[in-house]
Design an enzyme around this catalytic site. Structure first.
Site: not given
Ligand code: NCD
Length: 307
Positions: A59-60, A89, A110, A138
């Site tokens: 999703r993100t 590396k 991320r 997040h």
């Molecule tokens: C979450 C995350 O990556 O922290 N997912 C997301 O971005 N919707 C939740 C999760 O991984 O449990």
């Protein structure tokens, strides 16, 4: 904030210190939702956004990438940066960020380590958006979560909100609790003993439950999360799983206008049989990620952080 971000980087929800910052963003996201795609503004035209993901994402990453494309921008994308970037590396995150800063106008990051986005921001002038830093934060997920509540309930004040699951390692929860603290809400935590909310995040009276008990019928919002098995020390996994399940026995006790949320991915904590219940909002919530991320990118650009 008048459509302008008061800061360049989005690292933590602690940066949002008042409701008007949030509500301006929500108004923009709401407006975008009402427009047909051909009427979207194109403020990213001629801009390049890098999505640098060292951890899995559906999703993100995809909603950010869709947001960039919808706003007229172009993408550089590294989906498994731990394997497919020079990280394998031995290149440091800082060096990678310095290099990518030469190619992109915004970097969405991320990374599995807490504090990674802050480290990245310290070595570049290119705006950094934290798309999850390990068990840290997040922030954009929390923005879309609060937007979803605002949209579906019409207000945040006065709501009774249940946070369920892994509140210790769940970064969406950490960012969400900070935003909810801007409002007059009642928070109930339903959590296994070993996965409690970090004490630093508890700045108001919070009630803890280890089962649904009698409080479920009072909740306006139930925010489910999965147990973050990949972040738990091996000896904690069996004590923490399975977490609480929101099954038919529980939902029959919920208010008729309760909102059931989950950042997804879900494991067993919400059975698919709940998906057709009118209170299930998690796929709607995921869709809102597109509009909130579009609004956020728009506000960053209006803030003049990129030329
Ligand atoms: C979450 C995350 O990556 O922290 N997912 C997301 O971005 N919707 C939740 C999760 O991984 O449990």
């Amino acid at each position: 904030m008048n459509g302008v971000m008061p800061f360049k980087n989005v690292i933590s929800t602690q940066q949002f210190s008042n409701r008007s910052d949030l509500e301006d963003l929500f108004e923009s996201a709401h407006l975008l939702k009402t427009l047909p795609a051909w009427q979207y503004p194109r403020p990213l035209s001629g801009k390049i956004v890098a999505t640098l993901f060292y951890e899995p994402s559906t999703r993100t990453r995809l909603s950010f990438e869709a947001a960039v494309i919808r706003l007229g921008g172009q993408l550089l994308s590294t989906e498994s940066a731990s394997q497919f970037s020079s990280a394998i590396k031995g290149e440091t995150l800082e060096d990678t960020i310095r290099v990518v800063s030469g190619y992109a106008d915004i970097i969405i990051l991320r990374h599995p380590e807490i504090g990674a986005a802050e480290r990245a921001a310290s070595v570049t002038n290119v705006p950094i958006i934290n798309a999850g830093d390990g068990a840290g934060e997040h922030p954009t997920q929390a923005l879309l979560d609060v937007f979803t509540i605002w949209e579906l309930k019409g207000t945040i004040d006065g709501l009774h909100i249940g946070l369920v699951g892994d509140l210790k390692y769940g970064r969406t929860i950490h960012s969400l609790v900070t935003l909810l603290n801007l409002y007059d809400v009642t928070i109930a935590c339903f959590v296994p003993e070993t996965l409690q909310l970090p004490p630093a995040l508890i700045t108001r009276p919070v009630t803890f439950y280890d089962d649904w008990q009698d409080v479920a019928p009072q909740l306006d919002v139930i925010y489910m999360t999965r147990i973050q098995k990949e972040r738990l020390p091996a000896n904690e996994v069996s004590r923490a799983t399975p977490g609480l399940v929101l099954d038919n026995d529980v939902i029959k006790h919920l208010k008729s206008d309760a909102v059931i949320m989950h950042p997804l991915p879900r494991l067993g904590e919400i059975p698919p049989t709940i998906d057709t219940d009118h209170r299930a909002a998690y796929f709607h919530q995921a869709r809102n990620g597109l509009y909130v991320r579009m609004a956020l990118l728009q506000h960053i650009i209006k803030g003049g952080s990129i030329e």
